[in-house]
Each structure stands twice: as C-alpha cells, then as structure tokens.
Design a protein around this motif. Sequence first.
Motif, PDB file in Angstrom:
ATOM      1  N   VAL A 150       0.830  -1.213   0.000  1.00  0.00           N
ATOM      2  CA  VAL A 150       0.000   0.000   0.000  1.00  0.00           C
ATOM      3  C   VAL A 150       0.864   1.263   0.000  1.00  0.00           C
ATOM      4  O   VAL A 150       0.340   2.367  -0.129  1.00  0.00           O
ATOM      5  CB  VAL A 150      -0.999   0.040   1.182  1.00  0.00           C
ATOM      6  N   ALA A 151       2.170   1.120   0.112  1.00  0.00           N
ATOM      7  CA  ALA A 151       3.066   2.287   0.134  1.00  0.00           C
ATOM      8  C   ALA A 151       2.950   3.101  -1.145  1.00  0.00           C
ATOM      9  O   ALA A 151       2.919   4.338  -1.098  1.00  0.00           O
ATOM     10  CB  ALA A 151       4.513   1.837   0.356  1.00  0.00           C
ATOM     11  N   SER A 152       2.865   2.434  -2.287  1.00  0.00           N
ATOM     12  CA  SER A 152       2.755   3.165  -3.555  1.00  0.00           C
ATOM     13  C   SER A 152       1.444   3.943  -3.625  1.00  0.00           C
ATOM     14  O   SER A 152       1.406   5.051  -4.162  1.00  0.00           O
ATOM     15  CB  SER A 152       2.884   2.216  -4.746  1.00  0.00           C
ATOM     16  N   THR A 153       0.378   3.400  -3.068  1.00  0.00           N
ATOM     17  CA  THR A 153      -0.902   4.111  -3.049  1.00  0.00           C
ATOM     18  C   THR A 153      -0.817   5.335  -2.149  1.00  0.00           C
ATOM     19  O   THR A 153      -1.275   6.419  -2.513  1.00  0.00           O
ATOM     20  CB  THR A 153      -2.037   3.166  -2.594  1.00  0.00           C
ATOM     21  N   VAL A 154      -0.231   5.180  -0.982  1.00  0.00           N
ATOM     22  CA  VAL A 154      -0.055   6.322  -0.074  1.00  0.00           C
ATOM     23  C   VAL A 154       0.759   7.419  -0.751  1.00  0.00           C
ATOM     24  O   VAL A 154       0.385   8.596  -0.727  1.00  0.00           O
ATOM     25  CB  VAL A 154       0.616   5.880   1.246  1.00  0.00           C
ATOM     26  N   ALA A 155       1.859   7.038  -1.370  1.00  0.00           N
ATOM     27  CA  ALA A 155       2.728   8.021  -2.019  1.00  0.00           C
ATOM     28  C   ALA A 155       2.021   8.708  -3.179  1.00  0.00           C
ATOM     29  O   ALA A 155       2.102   9.941  -3.322  1.00  0.00           O
ATOM     30  CB  ALA A 155       4.021   7.349  -2.488  1.00  0.00           C
ATOM     31  N   ALA A 156       1.310   7.955  -4.009  1.00  0.00           N
ATOM     32  CA  ALA A 156       0.619   8.542  -5.157  1.00  0.00           C
ATOM     33  C   ALA A 156      -0.513   9.468  -4.712  1.00  0.00           C
ATOM     34  O   ALA A 156      -0.688  10.551  -5.275  1.00  0.00           O
ATOM     35  CB  ALA A 156       0.096   7.448  -6.075  1.00  0.00           C
ATOM     36  N   LEU A 157      -1.273   9.068  -3.708  1.00  0.00           N
ATOM     37  CA  LEU A 157      -2.340   9.938  -3.196  1.00  0.00           C
ATOM     38  C   LEU A 157      -1.751  11.229  -2.626  1.00  0.00           C
ATOM     39  O   LEU A 157      -2.295  12.318  -2.844  1.00  0.00           O
ATOM     40  CB  LEU A 157      -3.160   9.212  -2.129  1.00  0.00           C
ATOM     41  N   SER A 158      -0.655  11.111  -1.905  1.00  0.00           N
ATOM     42  CA  SER A 158      -0.008  12.300  -1.335  1.00  0.00           C
ATOM     43  C   SER A 158       0.466  13.229  -2.445  1.00  0.00           C
ATOM     44  O   SER A 158       0.251  14.445  -2.376  1.00  0.00           O
ATOM     45  CB  SER A 158       1.162  11.889  -0.440  1.00  0.00           C
ATOM     46  N   ALA A 159       1.092  12.684  -3.471  1.00  0.00           N
ATOM     47  CA  ALA A 159       1.561  13.498  -4.597  1.00  0.00           C
ATOM     48  C   ALA A 159       0.395  14.164  -5.321  1.00  0.00           C
ATOM     49  O   ALA A 159       0.532  15.276  -5.840  1.00  0.00           O
ATOM     50  CB  ALA A 159       2.380  12.646  -5.559  1.00  0.00           C
ATOM     51  N   ALA A 160      -0.757  13.500  -5.328  1.00  0.00           N
ATOM     52  CA  ALA A 160      -1.945  14.032  -6.003  1.00  0.00           C
ATOM     53  C   ALA A 160      -2.604  15.169  -5.229  1.00  0.00           C
ATOM     54  O   ALA A 160      -3.539  15.793  -5.731  1.00  0.00           O
ATOM     55  CB  ALA A 160      -2.947  12.908  -6.240  1.00  0.00           C
ATOM     56  N   GLY A 161      -2.132  15.427  -4.013  1.00  0.00           N
ATOM     57  CA  GLY A 161      -2.702  16.506  -3.217  1.00  0.00           C
ATOM     58  C   GLY A 161      -3.696  16.046  -2.171  1.00  0.00           C
ATOM     59  O   GLY A 161      -4.349  16.866  -1.529  1.00  0.00           O
ATOM     60  N   CYS A 162      -3.820  14.746  -1.992  1.00  0.00           N
ATOM     61  CA  CYS A 162      -4.679  14.207  -0.939  1.00  0.00           C
ATOM     62  C   CYS A 162      -3.863  14.112   0.348  1.00  0.00           C
ATOM     63  O   CYS A 162      -2.644  14.166   0.321  1.00  0.00           O
ATOM     64  CB  CYS A 162      -5.190  12.820  -1.335  1.00  0.00           C
ATOM     65  N   ILE A 163      -4.542  13.979   1.463  1.00  0.00           N
ATOM     66  CA  ILE A 163      -3.867  13.844   2.754  1.00  0.00           C
ATOM     67  C   ILE A 163      -4.162  12.453   3.298  1.00  0.00           C
ATOM     68  O   ILE A 163      -5.300  12.159   3.677  1.00  0.00           O
ATOM     69  CB  ILE A 163      -4.325  14.928   3.748  1.00  0.00           C
ATOM     70  N   THR A 164      -3.155  11.610   3.293  1.00  0.00           N
ATOM     71  CA  THR A 164      -3.345  10.248   3.783  1.00  0.00           C
ATOM     72  C   THR A 164      -3.374  10.246   5.305  1.00  0.00           C
ATOM     73  O   THR A 164      -2.639  10.988   5.951  1.00  0.00           O
ATOM     74  CB  THR A 164      -2.242   9.314   3.255  1.00  0.00           C
TER      75      THR A 164
END
Length: 184
Positions: A92-106
């Motif tokens: 799930v690390a790649s999902t966390v990183a991609a969401l963060s880069a997209a401007g979401c707050i994990t």
Amino acid sequence: MHFDIELVRAVDDTRLGWPGTRQLQEGSRLGGNHEYVDLRYISWADAIAVAREEREISDRIGRADDPDDEWTVIQDELEDDPGLLVLLDLGVASTVAALSAAGCITISSCNGGAHGDHHHERYPLVAFYARRQHVPLLLSAAELAGVGIENDPDGALVVYADALDRMSAFAAALLADRARYEAL
C-alpha cells in the motif's frame, strides 16, 4: 492472497472533510491514527520511486524459495536504509505516495497482513482526505484498478482491495493521470 470483501465504488462528495492546520501537525493523531505522519511533501518523482521500490521488493519476495525468510531479510535491509517503506506497509506504500503526490492527505494505511504478520485491518486499505475536484479522477482510477472506494463517517475516503496487487494498480493509475491532478 485474496481477501473476501465486497468492493463498492461510491463517493458522496458533499460528505468530504478536510483537516485544519492544527490537525495536520505531527503527533496530532489525525483520523485517530496514533502513528500519523504528515506525508504532504511527497512529490510525483518520490511516488514513482516508491512504486518502483515496492514493485522490486514484491517481485523479489515472489521469486524467493522461502518468501517469509526473504521478507525478514528485506525488512532488515530497509531498517539499514530508512525511507518511506520503513513507515508504510508493503503493498500500500505506492498508493499512499501517489495519493499524497496528487494533493490528498493520507491518514492511515494497512496491507491487511498480506505478508503474514499481524495488522489492524483485515484487508488492504488507505484512508485519506480528498478535495471534491479529486473525486472523478479517483473513481476512474478505482474502476481501472478494480478497487473499492467509499466515504468514511469522518469525512475521509477509504480505498481498499480484495488483493494487494490491486492497490499497486490503483497507484499506477494515479501516477499515469498525474498531469490531470497537477491541473487541479
């Protein structure tokens, strides 16, 4: 590993919340997570690197004669070279990183114990805050990857899957759409 859950893709963008500045400070327990770490600094380049590293590690485990022993060796190596994969669950690390880069707050993430150890969740998931304009892109990525995505009761969203590789596919869909996120 397959997780027996029903996947739903339904987001009500009128129920989205967004944390305040005080909530985002380290130690704030955002979303009830006692181990919350602010990852808003993650760039698209960082997210691509995390996805690559996660894929390499997953492939290495998949090729190993004894996947459990290989995972133990990898964990020791990660401790010697700390990075995001020390903070986040493999898968799930790649999902966390991609969401963060997209401007979401994990807020929190878990691989559901996909690698055999004890975890708080029973299937892979990432909880996060998103803006209303993110919703169509997130739903599109969820459809493409075959993951579920729903509102949680506190104004966040949760993306989840019945197989760990679907979470990586979701991250790949976000990464492929990065220009559209940047345009937001």
